[in-house]
Scaffold this motif. Structure first.
Motif, PDB file in Angstrom:
ATOM      1  N   UNK B  10       0.799  -1.290   0.074  1.00  0.00           N
ATOM      2  CA  UNK B  10       0.097  -0.081  -0.082  1.00  0.00           C
ATOM      3  C   UNK B  10       0.916   1.090  -0.150  1.00  0.00           C
ATOM      4  N   UNK B  11       0.029   2.177  -0.563  1.00  0.00           N
ATOM      5  CA  UNK B  11       0.774   3.671  -0.784  1.00  0.00           C
ATOM      6  C   UNK B  11       0.229   4.465   0.228  1.00  0.00           C
ATOM      7  N   UNK B  12      -0.346   4.001   1.598  1.00  0.00           N
ATOM      8  CA  UNK B  12      -0.977   4.758   2.346  1.00  0.00           C
ATOM      9  C   UNK B  12      -0.430   4.368   3.760  1.00  0.00           C
ATOM     10  N   UNK B  13      -0.270   5.134   4.737  1.00  0.00           N
ATOM     11  CA  UNK B  13       0.076   4.587   5.939  1.00  0.00           C
ATOM     12  C   UNK B  13      -0.429   5.456   7.133  1.00  0.00           C
ATOM     13  N   UNK B  14      -0.973   4.599   8.070  1.00  0.00           N
ATOM     14  CA  UNK B  14      -1.646   5.159   9.390  1.00  0.00           C
ATOM     15  C   UNK B  14      -0.523   6.473   9.987  1.00  0.00           C
ATOM     16  N   UNK B  15      -1.032   7.294  10.507  1.00  0.00           N
ATOM     17  CA  UNK B  15      -0.074   8.202  11.211  1.00  0.00           C
ATOM     18  C   UNK B  15       0.311   7.635  12.537  1.00  0.00           C
ATOM     19  N   UNK B  16       1.069   6.757  12.387  1.00  0.00           N
ATOM     20  CA  UNK B  16       1.708   6.194  13.590  1.00  0.00           C
ATOM     21  C   UNK B  16       3.238   5.820  13.480  1.00  0.00           C
ATOM     22  N   UNK B  17       3.828   5.542  14.618  1.00  0.00           N
ATOM     23  CA  UNK B  17       5.092   5.223  14.564  1.00  0.00           C
ATOM     24  C   UNK B  17       5.576   4.612  16.074  1.00  0.00           C
ATOM     25  N   UNK B  18       6.663   4.244  16.127  1.00  0.00           N
ATOM     26  CA  UNK B  18       7.277   3.545  17.190  1.00  0.00           C
ATOM     27  C   UNK B  18       7.677   4.900  18.455  1.00  0.00           C
ATOM     28  N   UNK B  21       4.147   6.451  19.516  1.00  0.00           N
ATOM     29  CA  UNK B  21       3.612   5.537  20.574  1.00  0.00           C
ATOM     30  C   UNK B  21       4.264   5.551  21.815  1.00  0.00           C
ATOM     31  N   UNK B  22       5.511   5.647  21.992  1.00  0.00           N
ATOM     32  CA  UNK B  22       6.363   5.739  23.247  1.00  0.00           C
ATOM     33  C   UNK B  22       6.017   7.324  23.782  1.00  0.00           C
ATOM     34  N   UNK B  76      13.855   6.083  18.970  1.00  0.00           N
ATOM     35  CA  UNK B  76      12.365   5.413  19.162  1.00  0.00           C
ATOM     36  C   UNK B  76      11.752   6.006  20.710  1.00  0.00           C
ATOM     37  N   UNK B 233      -6.620   7.062  22.679  1.00  0.00           N
ATOM     38  CA  UNK B 233      -5.830   7.234  21.470  1.00  0.00           C
ATOM     39  C   UNK B 233      -5.394   6.030  20.782  1.00  0.00           C
ATOM     40  N   UNK B 234      -6.025   4.811  21.397  1.00  0.00           N
ATOM     41  CA  UNK B 234      -5.822   3.569  21.024  1.00  0.00           C
ATOM     42  C   UNK B 234      -4.254   2.902  21.068  1.00  0.00           C
ATOM     43  N   UNK B 235      -3.552   3.555  21.655  1.00  0.00           N
ATOM     44  CA  UNK B 235      -2.123   3.027  21.984  1.00  0.00           C
ATOM     45  C   UNK B 235      -2.275   1.749  22.906  1.00  0.00           C
TER      46      UNK B 235
END
Lengths: 443, 361
Positions: B10-18, B21-22, B76, B233-235
């Motif tokens: 996919x050429x689409x990514x959720x706005x999330x990263x490690x 999250x931390x 991270x 925030x669904x973390x």
């Protein structure tokens, strides 16, 4: 209100919510791309058997004339998209970079490209076997993207019966609005095609499943359908709702057992484009020679919804839309979630080409990959309730057989896992590698 | 012209990263942390700072030793978070070397030895907490009564330095038992709950956190606030926290209901000690908890139940660290057995038949 209504709307479980980006084209009426000089019709446009040419180099063609006949049951006919002549039958560059046999047609610059009106076919009197072969001769395939031959779905064994026709108007892929525009602009043909399928298959009911980001289409169809056996199901937006098995879960709350087909549940699923093609063939005698394509993405100068004659080079379609912006990095055929980058702009628009998307650095960038932190986002994204992170881990270790034991082959590669992964792990890409590896091992 | 990237959909990514999250977890910890630092004054601030710096230093050292890109992995935020969580669970006036050794244990022994981010079996902060508790029982069980910054009883900046770095025994003057410690001792002496309760604060004080306790664990309400933010925030999911709190509260309610004089009530259990911090921030650690929802429910319930058992019948007044680590050890097993049912298949992985029932083969 929307929160309340979404509580009562059915959908499938899991899935993701990618940004839609449909506003660029959603209100743009479908335009016709002018005829260009050269067309390329690859003989194999879907899984199954390629078509067999029935024309020779140098032969004059009328628009709509059959140029290749089905090469077997899992195969469909091809028709000339223009009046012109055959200039070559040989290997040509395909979307994935490989060379495949294709018929090259040079358009006659002086022809009007008008088609003779055809009388409607008496499909009601036709025996079912003849109906199926008509669909095959018309070259109709699933227009949602996979381009699976449509007639195969209509060949129902005697032991089975179709109760429900499910028309797929979910269009859950971001950017794409071709199905939406088709529903808005040709609702009568859509309803007509649905009725033909219901009557021929003996289905009691039909449902048109549409995501609720298309309220105008839902309202329009509902207005036209009052009092018929066809209803419109408004579905809450979610990817991959347009996947056949997810749509069945969303609309009927039933699951297609692993290894079986929707018809085993008495359900036939067809994309709206396919249903319109059915109406066009049986009412007007027009075979599948053109389709609606959405041109969009941040790299497209003027996004548009277009009727494109099949075989038109992608370059010509983009030129009609004002070309590509300088920052374009990649042109993708299909939607952003499941589409594939094209190897060359000289490749043609195929029966399954729903979109031509121009992406820039922002869309094609792959973030830095971190180790899996076992957050479980991919598990919550997977509409099949598989464990994508486990597949990624096993694929990296080349333990493909073990992955198969965890039902790797149930994955439809929708890409929700990669979309959701905070560590930027290319999960679905690894899964594709594993599946390809397992397939190629088979004797 | 940059190198063309070889990618596919996919050429689409959720706005999330490690790191995001931390970062969100740290943001959620902030209210309870600030409250703890304010309440326990300069020594707490020094210990907190020392622990966090040590954690990052230990991470950088390990990454360098392992030949991994130091800058990339420091970014991270996981080492900072582990150090932060550890500091939250330490007695606020503990000497500086507790923070340093703890951070080393958490990062090097708890995480990097297993292979770094995402590879550890046990929660790094809890590995350190338990190791410290067993190795330095005195330092880890000396708690102080709250003496908020700038209040008359609070140590000043220099006195604070002396407490943390100078080996000052000012703590002996203000040492005070935590409510859980108090109950343990008094009920152990054969007193009734009513008599024992006189020595601890009201339920409201326990919930708000104006009690002796670990640096960032005392304010159950502020931790709950942070936890609800993380769920919003669904973390984290609601499954582990709810199951853990229920696993603790239900047996507490049962025994308190049967023997009101001898067993501490469920509300007191929920708002004291590390119960809230454990339920929302420790047990929910992504790396060391099960990935499936049903697995998370079992995991959380197990944590809660073990906390109750340890608090009530074992030698220590508090058992969150032990309980979480014991359940961490079960995580691979839980993940193996509690898999979600796959679409179109039954729980054993066999295809459904068309009427939705299991094939009889």
């Amino acid at each position: 209100m929307s929160l309340l209504s979404s509580l009562f709307q059915h959908s499938f479980s899991h899935g993701v919510h990618p940004e839609g980006y449909k506003e660029a084209t959603v209100d743009l009426p479908i335009q016709r791309v002018p005829f260009v000089s050269r067309y390329l019709m690859p003989l194999g446009q879907h899984i199954g058997v390629p078509a067999r040419p029935v024309v020779k180099v140098g032969q004059q063609l009328r628009r709509g004339q059959m140029i290749a006949e089905p090469g077997g049951f899992m195969s469909t006919a091809l028709h000339s998209p223009v009046t012109g002549k055959v200039v070559d039958i040989g290997p040509h560059r395909h979307q994935d970079g490989s060379f495949k046999l294709a018929i090259e047609i040079e358009a006659d610059p002086y022809a009007t490209q008008r088609m003779e009106p055809q009388p409607p076919k008496d499909w009601e009197a036709m025996p079912m076997a003849e109906f199926v072969s008509e669909v095959q001769r018309a070259g109709i395939v699933g227009m949602g993207g996979a381009a699976f031959p449509a007639h195969v779905k209509y060949s129902i064994p005697d032991t089975q019966h179709i109760d429900e026709v499910l028309v797929n108007g979910a269009e859950c892929e971001p950017y794409l609005t071709n199905d939406h525009r088709l529903m808005m602009e040709r609702p009568e043909a859509l309803i007509r095609g649905t009725e033909i399928l219901m009557r021929k298959l003996g289905a009691r009911r039909a449902t048109i499943g549409v995501e609720d980001n298309k309220p105008d289409a839902i309202a329009l169809l509902r207005g036209l359908l009052g009092g018929t056996a066809i209803e419109v199901a408004s579905l809450p937006m979610k990817y991959p709702q347009g996947a056949e098995k997810m749509l069945i879960k969303a609309v009927y709350d039933r699951e297609v057992p692993a290894g079986q087909l929707p018809r085993d549940l008495g359900i036939l699923v067809n994309n709206v484009g396919t249903v319109v093609a059915i109406a066009d063939w049986f009412d007007r005698g027009i075979p599948l020679i053109e389709r609606v394509v959405t041109v969009s993405g941040p790299g497209a100068a003027y996004p548009a919804n277009l009727i494109v004659p099949l075989g038109t080079p992608v370059r010509e379609v983009l030129r009609f839309c004002g070309g590509l912006k300088e920052e374009t990095r990649e042109v993708v055929m299909g939607g952003p979630m499941m589409g594939a980058p094209t190897a060359s702009l000289d490749v043609p628009v195929l029966k399954g080409t729903s979109g031509i998307l121009a992406f820039t650095e922002a869309e094609t960038r792959t973030g830095t990959e971190y180790p899996c932190i076992r957050c479980g986002r991919c598990l919550e994204a997977c509409p099949y309730f598989l464990n994508p992170s486990r597949f990624a881990r096993l694929a990296k270790a080349r333990l493909f057989e073990e992955a198969k034991g965890f039902h790797l082959m149930d994955c439809v590669e929708c890409g929700s896992c990669t979309f959701a992964c905070p560590s930027n792990i290319p999960i679905v890409q690894l899964i594709r590698t594993a599946k390809n590896n397992l397939r190629s091992r088979k004797p | 012209m940059k190198e063309p990237t070889l990618i596919a959909a996919p050429y689409s990514h959720a706005k999330t990263s490690v790191s995001r999250t931390m970062g969100l977890v740290m943001l959620a910890l902030l209210p309870a942390t600030l409250f703890g630092l304010y309440q326990f004054g300069w020594p707490a601030i020094f210990l907190f700072t020392v622990t966090l710096i040590s954690a990052v230093a230990a991470e950088a050292f390990s990454l360098r030793l392992a030949g991994k890109p130091v800058g990339l992995f420091l970014k991270d935020g996981s080492a900072l978070l582990s150090g932060w969580l550890l500091a939250m669970t330490l007695p606020p006036w503990a000497p500086w070397w507790i923070g340093v050794i703890g951070a080393f244990l958490a990062i090097v022994v708890g995480k990097q030895i297993f292979g770094g981010l995402g590879q550890n079996l046990f929660n790094p902060a809890m590995v350190a907490r338990v190791a410290l508790l067993i190795s330095f029982p005195l330092e880890l069980t000396l708690f102080t009564a709250p003496s908020p910054l700038f209040s008359a009883s609070a140590p000043g900046f220099l006195e604070g330095l002396a407490v943390t770095f100078g080996g000052s025994n000012a703590i002996d003057a203000v040492a005070s038992a935590t409510p859980l410690g108090h109950f343990k001792t008094e009920l152990g002496r054969g007193l009734t709950l009513g008599q024992a309760s006189e020595g601890t604060g009201s339920l409201w004080q326990l919930a708000w956190g104006q009690i002796p306790g670990s640096l960032g664990e005392t304010s159950a309400l502020l931790i709950l606030l942070g936890g609800l933010f993380l769920i919003h925030k669904k973390v984290i999911g609601w499954h582990i926290p709810l199951a853990m709190l229920a696993g603790l509260a239900l047996p507490a309610a049962l025994f308190h209901g049967l023997y009101p004089g001898q067993y501490v009530g469920p509300l007191t259990h929920l708002v004291s000690g590390a119960a809230m911090l454990g339920a929302f921030f420790i047990a929910t650690d992504l790396v060391t908890s099960p990935v499936s929802r049903s697995g998370q429910l079992l995991f959380g319930a197990g944590c809660g139940l073990l906390v109750y058992v340890i608090r009530t019948w074992a030698g220590y007044p508090e058992g969150v660290a032990f309980a979480v680590m014991l359940m961490n050890a079960c995580t691979p097993l839980i993940d193996h057995y509690l898999r979600p049912r796959i679409y179109g298949r039954d729980r054993r992985g066999e295809p459904l038949n068309t009427d939705g029932k299991r094939e009889n083969t």
